[in-house]
Design a protein around this motif. Structure first.
Motif, PDB file in Angstrom:
ATOM      1  N   ARG A 232      67.042  48.567  81.990  1.00  0.00           N
ATOM      2  CA  ARG A 232      67.492  47.680  83.062  1.00  0.00           C
ATOM      3  C   ARG A 232      67.085  46.237  82.752  1.00  0.00           C
ATOM      4  O   ARG A 232      65.951  45.976  82.338  1.00  0.00           O
ATOM      5  CB  ARG A 232      66.885  48.116  84.393  1.00  0.00           C
ATOM      6  CG  ARG A 232      67.377  47.295  85.593  1.00  0.00           C
ATOM      7  CD  ARG A 232      66.724  47.806  86.860  1.00  0.00           C
ATOM      8  NE  ARG A 232      67.185  49.145  87.159  1.00  0.00           N
ATOM      9  CZ  ARG A 232      68.266  49.415  87.859  1.00  0.00           C
ATOM     10  NH1 ARG A 232      69.001  48.432  88.328  1.00  0.00           N
ATOM     11  NH2 ARG A 232      68.611  50.662  88.108  1.00  0.00           N
ATOM     12  N   ILE A 233      68.008  45.330  82.935  1.00  0.00           N
ATOM     13  CA  ILE A 233      67.752  43.913  82.670  1.00  0.00           C
ATOM     14  C   ILE A 233      67.278  43.265  83.965  1.00  0.00           C
ATOM     15  O   ILE A 233      67.995  43.250  84.965  1.00  0.00           O
ATOM     16  CB  ILE A 233      69.014  43.213  82.133  1.00  0.00           C
ATOM     17  CG1 ILE A 233      69.461  43.884  80.830  1.00  0.00           C
ATOM     18  CG2 ILE A 233      68.755  41.727  81.910  1.00  0.00           C
ATOM     19  CD1 ILE A 233      70.748  43.327  80.280  1.00  0.00           C
TER      20      ILE A 233
ATOM     21  N   ALA B 261      75.427  39.010  83.886  1.00  0.00           N
ATOM     22  CA  ALA B 261      76.437  39.743  83.113  1.00  0.00           C
ATOM     23  C   ALA B 261      76.214  41.246  83.229  1.00  0.00           C
ATOM     24  O   ALA B 261      77.174  42.029  83.340  1.00  0.00           O
ATOM     25  CB  ALA B 261      76.394  39.310  81.648  1.00  0.00           C
ATOM     26  N   TYR B 262      74.951  41.669  83.232  1.00  0.00           N
ATOM     27  CA  TYR B 262      74.633  43.093  83.388  1.00  0.00           C
ATOM     28  C   TYR B 262      75.086  43.609  84.752  1.00  0.00           C
ATOM     29  O   TYR B 262      75.692  44.681  84.857  1.00  0.00           O
ATOM     30  CB  TYR B 262      73.128  43.282  83.213  1.00  0.00           C
ATOM     31  CG  TYR B 262      72.625  44.662  83.556  1.00  0.00           C
ATOM     32  CD1 TYR B 262      72.730  45.712  82.652  1.00  0.00           C
ATOM     33  CD2 TYR B 262      72.037  44.916  84.790  1.00  0.00           C
ATOM     34  CE1 TYR B 262      72.270  46.974  82.967  1.00  0.00           C
ATOM     35  CE2 TYR B 262      71.573  46.180  85.117  1.00  0.00           C
ATOM     36  CZ  TYR B 262      71.689  47.206  84.197  1.00  0.00           C
ATOM     37  OH  TYR B 262      71.231  48.455  84.528  1.00  0.00           O
TER      38      TYR B 262
ATOM     39  N   ILE C 106      75.822  52.273  80.110  1.00  0.00           N
ATOM     40  CA  ILE C 106      74.988  51.327  80.859  1.00  0.00           C
ATOM     41  C   ILE C 106      73.743  52.026  81.381  1.00  0.00           C
ATOM     42  O   ILE C 106      72.641  51.462  81.397  1.00  0.00           O
ATOM     43  CB  ILE C 106      75.798  50.703  82.012  1.00  0.00           C
ATOM     44  CG1 ILE C 106      76.917  49.825  81.457  1.00  0.00           C
ATOM     45  CG2 ILE C 106      74.905  49.879  82.925  1.00  0.00           C
ATOM     46  CD1 ILE C 106      77.920  49.369  82.494  1.00  0.00           C
ATOM     47  N   GLY C 107      73.901  53.282  81.820  1.00  0.00           N
ATOM     48  CA  GLY C 107      72.747  54.021  82.323  1.00  0.00           C
ATOM     49  C   GLY C 107      71.703  54.287  81.258  1.00  0.00           C
ATOM     50  O   GLY C 107      70.520  54.463  81.572  1.00  0.00           O
ATOM     51  N   GLU C 108      72.107  54.341  79.996  1.00  0.00           N
ATOM     52  CA  GLU C 108      71.169  54.570  78.899  1.00  0.00           C
ATOM     53  C   GLU C 108      70.481  53.280  78.442  1.00  0.00           C
ATOM     54  O   GLU C 108      69.514  53.342  77.673  1.00  0.00           O
ATOM     55  CB  GLU C 108      71.908  55.198  77.720  1.00  0.00           C
ATOM     56  CG  GLU C 108      72.429  56.600  78.015  1.00  0.00           C
ATOM     57  CD  GLU C 108      73.332  57.130  76.914  1.00  0.00           C
ATOM     58  OE1 GLU C 108      73.679  56.328  76.012  1.00  0.00           O
ATOM     59  OE2 GLU C 108      73.694  58.321  76.956  1.00  0.00           O
ATOM     60  N   MET C 109      70.960  52.139  78.911  1.00  0.00           N
ATOM     61  CA  MET C 109      70.347  50.861  78.538  1.00  0.00           C
ATOM     62  C   MET C 109      69.109  50.594  79.393  1.00  0.00           C
ATOM     63  O   MET C 109      69.054  50.999  80.549  1.00  0.00           O
ATOM     64  CB  MET C 109      71.334  49.698  78.745  1.00  0.00           C
ATOM     65  CG  MET C 109      72.487  49.646  77.790  1.00  0.00           C
ATOM     66  SD  MET C 109      73.598  48.274  78.235  1.00  0.00           S
ATOM     67  CE  MET C 109      72.443  46.887  78.251  1.00  0.00           C
TER      68      MET C 109
END
Length: 575
Positions: free
Chosen positions: A320-321, A175-176, A315-318
């Motif tokens: 990484r999954i 999903a990521y 997304i860039g601040e999350m």
């Protein structure tokens, strides 16, 4: 048939509830979305009630009769129609064969006097000019013999998100990757003034290599007469709905759509982790920020994402999954075979233990005794000869040591003072564009994230292996402060032919020219998937440019067609 429906551009899907952004007041939606297209929202709603899932305005297609075509019909003496996959609103979509290039293609057909024929041609040509490999490419857009037709790529190895969600929800990593790649692609499209406006689960495809691609950019909406006053908000909310569905296997509105069940009536938009247990919290909050007009869940109060660029930033601040660890399968229990037990002729009876033969007796005959004494004598002679040679060598060394000057050693007992190479930490990076367009500026961080499965890649070039239309392509890395750089290890995505890599000390993240930079080590050519550069003397610099001037030839993948191209997976610098 499953592969055929996957590869075709689906423009016939209906169903689903109207997204929240489409229900907001027009005055509140007039944000910095750029130039918006206008239409007659109320009229379209009456004429096309089955398509209320789409955001925006619908223009009545009129009563144009679709052209009478059949399998085997040829367009431009080149495209042979094979199978009709959609027939709706005066247009049809076909699986076809390009007989000139001998490949499968998809074709949209509609009469030249269709009310939307001009807008479809304009949308197809604009989409073709984008040339982004993350989108299914438009190959041709023609008006001929009272027909308008649009030819596009056909991807038989790709699977719709609709089909994936029919089985189960996506893992957090999948999903990521989906929302990350789709958001980056749509942000690039909006920078060029293009919107999708029909970004549904059937418009998002996962290829056999794991890459996500988007089909029907601008064209699907033009075929259906869909417009929007706020195209960026419309596409952003659609991405949020895709992520919500990927996490929960539910459509985030009350009506069922795209084979997914809607939310319970009267409860409104609830967070994904309240619909399904075990949902990744960061992705759930991201979906709510893209879907909810007032932004944020109540607990976090994060600002709403109203454009694809906002999603890319979020997304860039999350963190990484990472992909899930592969499951370890225990090897089967070792079983002794009859060959190892020493039975060559017949099998042992079931349940009977086969006796292990005893070792042969030692040599007891007269010949055996003589052989033992001979071997013993040879061993004694060899030991004596070796001892004499060793003593002679020691005496010669002692004599030479008296006449020669002895060398002094340091206080550490003569140990080597050379320190091991120290790896440098990369603080940031930026793609360096010497001429023309950038390659993949949003993927630069994937080259130093420690994950060899992610990468920055070039586009596919027709001429090679030496680059012709560009002097080269590369990335400038920031080490945070001036460091001694003496070597680099560069992981490459493709092998074959030869890849030419050079290392330069740059003065900034955006040097004026490569010609004025100091080269670190010799130019390296490699056919392997790793390039190593070593300098005779360390060079002190903060910025290091990895510069590619020749690329290998590689086949078609999820991003680009076959051609001369390369990708960088991991970069490490040492001093």
């Amino acid at each position: 048939m499953a592969e055929r429906s996957t590869a075709a551009v689906d423009v016939a899907d209906n169903g689903g509830d109207e997204p929240l952004a489409a229900k907001a007041d027009k005055a509140e939606q007039a944000t910095a979305d750029g130039v918006a297209q206008t239409g007659e929202r109320d009229t379209a709603a009456r004429e096309e009630p089955a398509d209320t899932a789409e955001t925006g305005t619908h223009v009545s297609p009129g009563k144009t009769t679709p052209p009478e075509l059949h399998s085997g019909h040829k367009l431009a003496r080149r495209y042979r129609l094979e199978e009709c996959v959609t027939r709706l609103d005066g247009f049809s979509s076909w699986r076809a064969v390009d007989e000139k290039l001998r490949r499968a293609v998809g074709v949209h057909l509609l009469p030249a006097d269709h009310p939307r024929a001009r807008s479809v041609l304009a949308a197809a040509r604009s989409s073709a000019l984008l040339g982004d490999p993350r989108f299914v490419q438009v190959l041709d857009a023609v008006e001929e013999n009272d027909l308008v037709y649009v030819v596009h790529e056909w991807l038989p190895d790709a699977t719709e998100l609709t089909a994936l969600l029919a089985v189960s929800s996506l893992e957090a990593h999948d999903a990521y990757q989906m929302v990350n790649q789709v958001s980056h692609a749509m942000a690039a499209a909006h920078r060029e003034g293009l919107a999708h406006l029909r970004l549904t689960p059937s418009a998002v495809l996962r290829t056999s290599t794991g890459q996500w691609r988007i089909r029907g950019l601008a064209v699907n909406a033009a075929l259906r007469g869909i417009t929007s006053d706020t195209p960026q908000r419309t596409d952003t909310e659609a991405i949020g709905a895709l992520l919500y569905a990927a996490l929960t296997q539910r459509w985030p509105y009350e009506n069922d759509a795209y084979g997914l069940s809607g939310l319970p009536k009267g409860v409104g938009l609830i967070a994904p982790d309240q619909v399904r247990a075990g949902v990744h919290r960061g992705l759930a909050e991201l979906a709510m920020r893209a879907l909810a007009n007032d932004g944020a869940t109540a607990s976090r109060q994060e600002p709403a994402c109203t454009t694809p660029e906002d999603l890319v930033k979020a997304i860039g601040e999350m963190p990484r999954i990472r992909p899930p660890e592969p499951a370890f399968t225990a090897p089967p229990e070792y079983q002794r075979t009859t060959y190892q037990q020493g039975t060559y002729g017949r099998q042992a009876a079931p349940g009977v233990t086969q006796p292990v033969p005893a070792p042969p007796p030692p040599l007891q005959s007269r010949t055996g005794k003589a052989l033992k004494w001979a071997v013993s004598a040879l061993l004694i002679a060899a030991l004596g000869l070796g001892s004499w040679q060793l003593a002679d060598a020691l005496m010669d060394q002692s004599k030479s040591g008296d006449s020669e000057t002895t060398h002094t050693t340091d206080g550490d007992g003569g140990k080597d003072d050379k320190k091991p190479a120290k790896p440098h930490t990369i603080k940031g990076a930026q793609e360096y564009v010497a001429k023309g367009d950038p390659q993949a500026p949003n993927d630069v961080a994937d080259t130093y994230d420690g994950d060899s499965s992610t990468y920055w890649r070039t586009k596919s070039f027709l001429d090679g292996p030496d680059m012709v239309i560009k002097p080269g392509v590369g990335i400038v890395y920031d080490l945070g402060s001036a460091q001694d750089v003496s070597a680099a290890s560069i992981g490459l995505r493709y092998g074959g032919d030869h890849t030419t890599v050079s290392l330069y000390a740059a003065d900034s993240l955006s040097p004026a020219s490569v010609d004025g930079l100091k080269r670190i080590g010799p130019q390296t050519k490699t056919r392997a998937k790793t390039a190593s550069v070593k300098a005779d003397k360390p060079v002190k610099t903060r910025y290091v440019l990895v510069w590619l001037t020749a690329l290998p030839h590689a086949g078609q993948d999820g991003y680009s067609q076959a051609g001369y191209k390369q990708g960088i997976t991991d970069v490490k610098f040492t001093g």
